[in-house]
Design an enzyme around this catalytic site. Structure first.
Site, short mmCIF file in Angstrom:
data_model
loop_
_atom_site.label_atom_id
_atom_site.label_comp_id
_atom_site.label_asym_id
_atom_site.label_seq_id
_atom_site.Cartn_x
_atom_site.Cartn_y
_atom_site.Cartn_z
N HIS A 1 -7.20 -4.76 10.28
CA HIS A 1 -6.92 -4.68 8.97
C HIS A 1 -5.58 -4.99 8.10
O HIS A 1 -4.79 -5.33 9.11
CB HIS A 1 -7.14 -3.16 8.46
CG HIS A 1 -5.92 -2.25 9.04
ND1 HIS A 1 -6.01 -0.92 9.28
CD2 HIS A 1 -4.58 -2.25 8.83
CE1 HIS A 1 -4.91 -0.15 9.50
NE2 HIS A 1 -3.95 -1.20 9.34
N GLU B 1 -9.67 -1.75 5.39
CA GLU B 1 -10.41 -1.40 6.66
C GLU B 1 -11.57 -2.25 7.03
O GLU B 1 -12.16 -3.02 5.90
CB GLU B 1 -10.85 -0.03 6.83
CG GLU B 1 -9.61 0.90 6.53
CD GLU B 1 -8.51 0.95 7.84
OE1 GLU B 1 -8.77 0.06 8.63
OE2 GLU B 1 -8.25 2.13 8.08
N ASN C 1 -7.57 -2.71 14.30
CA ASN C 1 -8.78 -2.89 14.15
C ASN C 1 -8.91 -4.27 13.04
O ASN C 1 -10.00 -4.36 12.47
CB ASN C 1 -9.44 -1.93 13.36
CG ASN C 1 -8.79 -1.20 12.05
OD1 ASN C 1 -7.75 -1.98 11.69
ND2 ASN C 1 -9.31 -0.31 11.57
N ASP D 1 0.72 -1.20 0.27
CA ASP D 1 0.02 0.03 0.05
C ASP D 1 0.78 1.23 -0.06
O ASP D 1 2.09 1.51 0.00
CB ASP D 1 -1.04 -0.20 1.08
CG ASP D 1 -0.45 -0.47 2.55
OD1 ASP D 1 0.92 -0.57 2.48
OD2 ASP D 1 -0.81 -0.76 3.53
C1 GLP Z 1 -0.66 0.27 8.64
C2 GLP Z 1 -0.40 -0.49 7.53
C3 GLP Z 1 -0.42 -2.09 7.59
C4 GLP Z 1 0.18 -2.26 8.83
C5 GLP Z 1 -0.43 -1.52 10.20
C6 GLP Z 1 0.09 -1.95 11.27
O1 GLP Z 1 -1.77 0.64 8.65
N1 GLP Z 1 -0.93 -0.16 6.24
O2 GLP Z 1 0.09 -2.40 6.29
O3 GLP Z 1 0.32 -3.88 9.09
O4 GLP Z 1 -0.55 -0.24 9.72
O5 GLP Z 1 1.40 -1.20 11.63
P1 GLP Z 1 2.23 -1.43 13.09
O6 GLP Z 1 3.09 -2.74 12.30
O7 GLP Z 1 2.81 -0.28 12.92
O8 GLP Z 1 1.24 -1.82 13.89
#
Ligand code: GLP
Length: 261
Positions: free
Chosen positions: A138, A143, A136, A67
Site C-alpha cells: 500500500h 490498500e 502489502n 493520510d
Molecule cells: C502506514 C502509512 C503509510 C506508510 C506505511 C509504512 O500504513 N499509512 O503511509 O508508508 O504505514 O510504514 P512504515 O514506514 O512504518 O513501515
C-alpha cells in the site's frame, strides 16, 4: 521508474533528504507531500539538521500529508498530525498554517475529502510526494484491490495493516479501522514521487512494485505509470529484485546532472 539501491536505510534517508533539500533550494515555495511511518523518520531528522546547520529555509514551503486515521484528533499521540508536529514541523521554521493533514474528526468526512483535494489544487499541486511502502504494497492507506485512479477518500484498513501498525496503539482493538487518504490518482498527480522502502519486511512489496505487473493488488505498482518516480531501497528490501544489476548499472552511469550525491 528510477530505482536507487543504497547500502542501508541510513544512506537511503540521507539521499532522500538531499533530493528534498535541493527542491526547496530551487523552489522556496515548494509544495511537499509528506508521509508518516517509521521509514521517513531519519529523513526528517536530516532535514531538521540541514535547517539548523545549513539554514535550509522552510518558511515559504507548503505541505500536505498523505493520510490520517478516522476518529483521532490531532492531539492524540498516534494521530499523524501529532506525528508530524513532533517529528518534523516543530523543529523547523515552517508556517504551521501552511501544513495540511486530513482531518479525521471532521463531521462530514466526505466533504473533508473533497475539500482536501481542493486545497491541494489551490496550492498549485504537489511538487514532490514522499511515500513509504506498506508490507502489502500500500501507499498512503490505499490498500490492495482499491482503484488505481482513486482520489482522497475514506478507506478500510486491511488486516495486514492493522497487524503492522497496531503495536504503537498498545492493542489492535484501540486502533482505528478506517483512514482518510489521498487516492492513487491524487498521488500520481504530484509532479514527482519519492518512495522509500527499507528492510526485509518490504522485500516482497518492493519486488511487486518495481517488477510485478501493474495491478491494483499492489497499489504501489501504479508508480510505474508516473513520469518521474524515484524509489530508494536498501540492500535488504532489494534482495528479491531480478534486475538489481540493471538498476545499479543505470545508477553508475548517470550523467552529472542526473545525480543527487
Ligand atoms: C502506514 C502509512 C503509510 C506508510 C506505511 C509504512 O500504513 N499509512 O503511509 O508508508 O504505514 O510504514 P512504515 O514506514 O512504518 O513501515
Amino acid at each position: 521508474m528510477e530505482v536507487i539501491i543504497r547500502k542501508d536505510a541510513e544512506a537511503g534517508c540521507i539521499l532522500g533528504a538531499k533530493i528534498i533539500a535541493r527542491l526547496v533550494h530551487e523552489k522556496p515555495t515548494a509544495v511537499l507531500g509528506l508521509a508518516t511511518g517509521r521509514t521517513p523518520l531519519r529523513l526528517y531528522q536530516e532535514l531538521i539538521r540541514m535547517h539548523r546547520d545549513e539554514g535550509l529555509d522552510f518558511s515559504r514551503v507548503t505541505t500536505f500529508n498523505l493520510d490520517e486515521y478516522v476518529g483521532l484528533p490531532g492531539t492524540h499521540d498516534q494521530s499523524y498530525r501529532y506525528f508530524m508536529r513532533e517529528n518534523f514541523f516543530r523543529h523547523i521554521n515552517i508556517d504551521q498554517s501552511r501544513t495540511h493533514v486530513p482531518n479525521g474528526t471532521a463531521t462530514d468526512l466526505h466533504e473533508e475529502c473533497r475539500a482536501y483535494e481542493h486545497r491541494i489544487a489551490l496550492a498549485g499541486g504537489i511538487d514532490l510526494q514522499l511515500l513509504g511502502l506498506g508490507r502489502n504494497g500500500h501507499i498512503g492507506f490505499n490498500e490492495p484491490s482499491g482503484s488505481l485512479r482513486s482520489r482522497t477518500w475514506i478507506k478500510i484498513l486491511s488486516e495486514q495493516t492493522l497487524r503492522d501498525n497496531s503495536d504503537v496503539f498498545g492493542n489492535r482493538e484501540s486502533m482505528p479501522r478506517h483512514a482518510m487518504t489521498m487516492g492513487i490518482g491524487t498521488i500520481l498527480d504530484a509532479r514527482r514521487c519519492l518512495l522509500l522502502a527499507f528492510g526485509p519486511p518490504k522485500t516482497r512489496a518492493v519486488q511487486a512494485m518495481i517488477e510485478g505487473p501493474l495491478a491494483a493488488i499492489c497499489p504501489a505498482s501504479a508508480l510505474q505509470l508516473h513520469p518521474r518516480a524515484t524509489v530508494i531501497v536498501d540492500e535488504a528490501s532489494a534482495s528479491a529484485l531480478e534486475y538489481a544489476d540493471h538498476y545499479r548499472w543505470i545508477d553508475a552511469n548517470k550523467l552529472p546532472w542526473q545525480r543527487y550525491d
